[in-house]
Design a protein around this motif. Structure first.
Motif, mmCIF file in Angstrom:
data_model
loop_
_atom_site.group_PDB
_atom_site.id
_atom_site.type_symbol
_atom_site.label_atom_id
_atom_site.label_comp_id
_atom_site.label_asym_id
_atom_site.label_seq_id
_atom_site.Cartn_x
_atom_site.Cartn_y
_atom_site.Cartn_z
ATOM 1 N N ILE A 79 0.855 -1.178 0.000
ATOM 2 C CA ILE A 79 0.000 0.000 0.000
ATOM 3 C C ILE A 79 0.898 1.237 0.000
ATOM 4 N N ILE A 139 1.246 4.392 1.688
ATOM 5 C CA ILE A 139 0.665 4.867 2.949
ATOM 6 C C ILE A 139 0.162 6.307 2.847
ATOM 7 N N ASP A 171 -3.017 5.741 -0.554
ATOM 8 C CA ASP A 171 -4.089 4.744 -0.452
ATOM 9 C C ASP A 171 -4.834 4.880 0.864
ATOM 10 N N LYS A 172 -6.011 5.470 0.839
ATOM 11 C CA LYS A 172 -6.814 5.612 2.057
ATOM 12 C C LYS A 172 -8.117 4.829 1.873
ATOM 13 N N PRO A 173 -8.729 4.425 3.000
ATOM 14 C CA PRO A 173 -9.993 3.697 2.887
ATOM 15 C C PRO A 173 -11.043 4.507 2.131
ATOM 16 N N ILE A 174 -11.831 3.825 1.283
ATOM 17 C CA ILE A 174 -12.853 4.499 0.481
ATOM 18 C C ILE A 174 -14.231 4.185 1.054
ATOM 19 N N ILE A 175 -15.027 5.205 1.280
ATOM 20 C CA ILE A 175 -16.365 5.000 1.823
ATOM 21 C C ILE A 175 -17.372 4.960 0.665
ATOM 22 N N LYS A 176 -18.240 3.943 0.688
ATOM 23 C CA LYS A 176 -19.245 3.770 -0.349
ATOM 24 C C LYS A 176 -20.592 3.544 0.309
ATOM 25 N N ILE A 209 -0.516 -3.116 7.522
ATOM 26 C CA ILE A 209 -1.273 -2.162 6.711
ATOM 27 C C ILE A 209 -1.102 -2.562 5.256
ATOM 28 N N THR A 210 -2.151 -3.145 4.686
ATOM 29 C CA THR A 210 -2.078 -3.671 3.324
ATOM 30 C C THR A 210 -3.353 -3.304 2.574
ATOM 31 N N GLN A 211 -3.397 -3.694 1.307
ATOM 32 C CA GLN A 211 -4.581 -3.469 0.488
ATOM 33 C C GLN A 211 -5.817 -4.095 1.125
ATOM 34 N N LYS A 225 -6.970 -1.925 3.919
ATOM 35 C CA LYS A 225 -7.565 -0.708 3.364
ATOM 36 C C LYS A 225 -9.012 -0.986 2.955
ATOM 37 N N GLN A 226 -9.200 -2.082 2.247
ATOM 38 C CA GLN A 226 -10.533 -2.447 1.782
ATOM 39 C C GLN A 226 -11.472 -2.709 2.962
ATOM 40 N N ILE A 282 -11.255 -1.663 6.155
ATOM 41 C CA ILE A 282 -11.554 -0.439 6.916
ATOM 42 C C ILE A 282 -12.543 0.415 6.127
ATOM 43 N N GLY A 283 -12.337 0.483 4.800
ATOM 44 C CA GLY A 283 -13.273 1.229 3.954
ATOM 45 C C GLY A 283 -14.687 0.706 4.100
ATOM 46 N N LYS A 316 -16.109 1.547 7.630
ATOM 47 C CA LYS A 316 -16.494 2.957 7.761
ATOM 48 C C LYS A 316 -17.745 3.282 6.951
ATOM 49 N N SER A 317 -17.976 2.509 5.893
ATOM 50 C CA SER A 317 -19.197 2.715 5.121
ATOM 51 C C SER A 317 -20.429 2.284 5.905
ATOM 52 N N TRP A 333 -0.475 6.575 8.490
ATOM 53 C CA TRP A 333 -1.513 6.249 7.494
ATOM 54 C C TRP A 333 -2.762 7.062 7.809
#
Lengths: 605, 605
Positions: free
Chosen positions: A461, A463, A466-471, B482-484, B487-488, B490-491, B494-495, B522
């Motif tokens: 990643i 750092i 690449d941040k978490p994406i909210i959908k 902390i990896t892809q 990230k996915q 946590i995204g 948070k959604s 991060w």
């Protein structure tokens, strides 16, 4: 229940900090690491005599110079491995040394052949030990595979309990073996010197007409089977109490001295007594018989010899898991081999070694004669590579006195290489599988390594970027009726998002109508989609529907499939339910990019 | 791949509506359902003669009256089952009839013994067929278990393909068998009448000094083994083309007529030819030999006899899955037995029958002599119960002509009961296990039933009051770096909610410090909790933490544990990853009341 049984078998879990207490003192290390090497005394001399007898009884005197040559090789190996221990204080097995100085491919060749060899050590030693027992008690002959397997299981459990406890258990027989062999040798020498033995033996230097250099080399290489196990100490340095390298070096020298003394002692007695190898009685047994007669002392010596052969297998239990963990650390073997178990040993390595060697014993019905040359070759390949590596190291680094060190390693390398070549030349029919098996192992190493690298690359990643994406969220809830489980699932889904769809798969029009009517009555505030299945499969229509939802919404929303699942109180009740949710989950997780949420409903009765 | 292989083996999936096309015509039904009954001709007469010979050769003439008695019993059974077919047009096996008229426990006794019996049918028939083959070709004798297993596998696959296709394959040998036996009988009768046979046989009515009623009854009961398989038609009515009950009744009468004619014909010839049972040559073989000599016709008859014995096993493949599905429908067996497979057969029943009978063959090494009395008893218990049930039915319902019907069933019941008792008295050492096994099976039926009832009760919902409850959400995300994947995950979390906690388990202080620092860099907008594990276990600290969260928030919130999981491209790559997420999931789902969300990350290489 399973947990309790595990506790009983292998003891309470231990903290990581307790590892220092698990380290080996010199004396314990001698017991744990040397049984493989020392037990070779039980067959080393015999192997030489068997080959020499091909040229007639007159040739047996060659066993003495050949034994001295083996002793010389032992000396070279001890010197060489002492150098390795100080050069590689964190553990300098053939894998590390070869990898470090000759590159990764050669290191993997050494590592792979060592791994295979450790499995063979366990299989061969436990089978040979069983042979010793069944020779003494012929009625057990039909149960030889079972006996060997019991020993393997026993060793596996002892090693899962942890290295120190294993050492405490195993130290006693190793020392008993050393003592009893020395008692045998000293008594034998006294008896010979006092003129108690009257055997006509060919004098040293007798001319033997049909002896050839090839035969002598073959006898020498056969005698080298006495040296298997010498490398164990240098692989296991991290297991020693501090200062680890000094203790390891001292242990190595101790082991070499004892091994050398026992080996030459047995060889000398065998020569003086004029002993001829006999398929029905081992050389050691013949010497013991000639010295003490078939009394208690004879049976004690035979019993302890059998025991030490089982314990030889234990050396592999220290070496295999450690080497596997090193290969795993370098990403050539599965990561699980790096995990320390409850008792701080590398449990996965121990268990895998146990299983693989047990399989070998079963496959060969405990009949391992054909495996012994393979086993010896498996030792001499890494011997050679390790010393070649050390040669490179001296040439590159040039420390003080490097010329002497280089000479020692060069002599050692050439000797072990020669022995390996003699093995290949004289016993090809027994060892050809090594040329099939080793490339496969190395191929697997590389495939594993590639997979780990690929994975790391894909997971990496940035750092900063690449941040978490909210959908948004869309939740699909497959249902089979209106029950407490469904109520709970719909409740959860509605707590997450308003975008919830329930899906029902019906087989007949009546099913569907009834369901729709009941749903309207219940009115949980969620839309119901009904699907009709002509093929009696719930899974296929559901997958199709989820595909559609994914295609429509995946840009803006996370697609979640919410799977209600009830958990029965007793495990056997599982089979009373069609495992639709499990099957659905397996399909989805392997083939689609949707998120799967399991809402458990615990049945109370 | 697996899917394609399955297609090749069992054919394309079929729609539910195609089931009518799978129904049996009368002629096909005769082939599928009667091979068990008809094949009994191959050993029925022989069983009678073996018992009679205990009283000497003079007693063999009793085989004729006994055969006529067996024929009488056959007639009774046919009449009785004809009544059953019309009384139970949807299928009237012993289970249904006994349950309906004598209550559930008796029904389960009948059903249980039938299920066990079907397994025995397959095991006994395939082993007996193998015997016939290996008698002809002694070189195959060492492979008898393998041959029997191949036949079982073959039958299983044929039946998974579907009933009609199986019928097409199986019809030919059944008809060939009938034809060849009739050819044998007719040729034999002609030869006898034309005076071609010169055997000294005891005349009818010869006084035999040491014959007893017990011996005659034993001979009669042994002869009744020729009647095993008669019940198959009445169990399988739903498999018939419409009008199912008429077709079934006609098939039953056809089968009874053929069976009776063949049986009495063989018995008569055996008597006329003065044949004595011989462990090395079957009675049928002796008759064929005496009639045709050891020519082509002889070998054809022997070959077809062997084949029909294999096909007898096929009857069980129709009956077992159907009975299992009925028991499953009544919630006495796992629901999976009700599921129709791709080819509309009850695949799970077929597969289970194949596996269980294969196990029996392996356990008894294909040596099933001891199983034959067990097998016969397993048939006569449900015969008796079924007819007892019909008697009750007539007494309760009193339809027109009920007295005649009652008398028929009473005679039948008393006869089959007597035969069962004779079995128990004369062959207890062979059949005792039935008294252990049957109670176990019935106990399992009841346990299964209780579980289904308990489950249904716990899942029941009050459609007016029980509505989905909306709560808040707390999500726990265990992470290892902390990896892809993280990230996915946590995204996604948070959604769903702002209430997200990431948890990291570290083994050393350095691990933890490094992780905290990197997380701050991060800064994904989610709080990180770090836990320190002294025991190298990730699972235990996580469970403890989740417990705490549950204890604090479960009143107001759903607690979700979000488990990131990567899915490797090839299945074998799975073992390269520590299966922490799988272990965690298993623990949580079985022991805690939290919701588990799996966020898959598909590795592309």
């Amino acid at each position: 229940m399973v947990g309790k049984f595990k506790r009983l078998l292998i003891g309470r879990p231990m903290k990581s900090a307790e590892i220092e207490g698990e380290k080996l003192t010199k004396l314990k290390a001698l017991a744990v690491l040397s049984s493989d090497a020392l037990s070779s005394v039980a067959y080393g001399t015999e192997q030489i005599l068997i080959v020499l007898m091909a040229a007639g009884f007159a040739a047996v005197w060659y066993s003495i110079p050949i034994s001295i040559a083996v002793l010389g090789l032992l000396l070279i190996l001890i010197f060489s491995y002492r150098q390795t221990i100080f050069a590689y204080p964190t553990g300098g097995g053939a894998y590390i040394v070869a990898k470090d100085n000759l590159g990764v491919p050669v290191g993997l060749l050494a590592g792979g052949s060592l791994l295979v060899d450790y499995i063979l050590t366990v299989a061969v030693s436990s089978s040979a030990g069983t042979d010793a027992i069944t020779s003494a008690f012929p009625s057990l002959h039909d149960h030889r595979v079972l006996i060997a397997l019991i020993m393997i299981v026993f060793l596996t459990i002892m090693n899962l309990r942890g290295v120190t406890e294993a050492a405490s258990v195993l130290a006693v027989p190793v020392y008993l073996f050393v003592i009893s062999i020395f008692v045998l040798i000293i008594s034998g020498v006294i008896k010979y010197l006092s003129g108690g033995i009257h055997a006509a033996v060919p004098e040293m230097g007798t001319t033997v007409s049909n002896i050839s250099l090839f035969l002598l080399l073959k006898a020498f290489s056969s005698g080298c089977s006495a040296l298997t196990g010498v490398e164990a100490v240098s692989n296991a340095i991290p297991n020693f109490k501090k200062p680890a390298e000094k203790n390891a070096a001292k242990t190595l020298v101790m082991m070499g001295t004892i091994l050398g003394a026992m080996f030459i002692g047995i060889s000398l007695l065998a020569y003086w007594y004029g002993i001829v190898p006999n398929p029905k009685e081992t050389v050691v047994s013949q010497i013991a018989n000639a010295t003490f007669g078939r009394g208690i002392i004879y049976y004690v010596i035979q019993g302890i010899t059998a025991l030490i052969l089982f314990l030889a297998a234990n050396t592999a239990y220290s070496a295999f898991p450690l080497l596997a963990s090193m290969l795993a650390k370098d990403k050539f073997m599965p990561r699980m081999f790096m995990v320390r178990g409850d008792r701080l040993g590398f449990s996965n390595g121990i268990i895998n070694l146990g299983i693989l060697s047990a399989l070998l014993v079963i496959l060969f019905s405990g009949n391992t004669e054909n495996l012994i040359p393979l086993y010896a070759l498996g030792v001499f390949i890494p011997f050679t590579l390790s010393q070649l590596g050390m040669m490179m190291r001296w040439i590159k680094l040039k420390p003080s006195g490097w010329r002497t060190k280089l000479i020692i390693n060069t002599i050692g390398m050439l000797t072990t290489l020669t022995i390996s070549l003699i093995f290949v030349l004289t016993k090809f029919s027994h060892i050809w599988m090594v040329f099939i098996f080793l490339p496969i192992v190395i191929f697997i190493f590389y495939q594993t390594n590639r997979h780990y690298h690929n994975t790391a690359e894909q997971l990496r990643i940035d750092i900063l970027k690449d941040k978490p994406i909210i959908k948004g969220n869309t939740i699909v809830v497959p249902i089979a009726g209106i029950t407490q489980v469904v109520k709970q699932s719909i409740g959860y889904a509605k707590s997450v998002t308003d975008n919830v769809v329930a899906v029902y798969v019906g087989f007949t029009d009546e099913d569907i109508e009834r369901m729709e009517k009941k749903w309207d009555e219940w009115n949980p505030g969620v839309r119901l989609i009904v699907l009709r299945s002509s093929y009696r499969s719930v899974i296929r229509p559901l997958l199709k529907f989820i595909n559609t939802v994914e295609w429509k919404n995946s840009e803006t929303d996370h697609i979640t499939v919410l799977i209600p699942q009830f958990i029965t109180k007793h495990w056997w009740q599982h089979i009373l339910h069609n495992q639709t949710s499990l099957v659905l989950r397996t399909y989805l997780i392997n083939q689609k990019n949707v998120i799967i949420t399991t809402v458990p409903y615990h049945l109370k009765r």
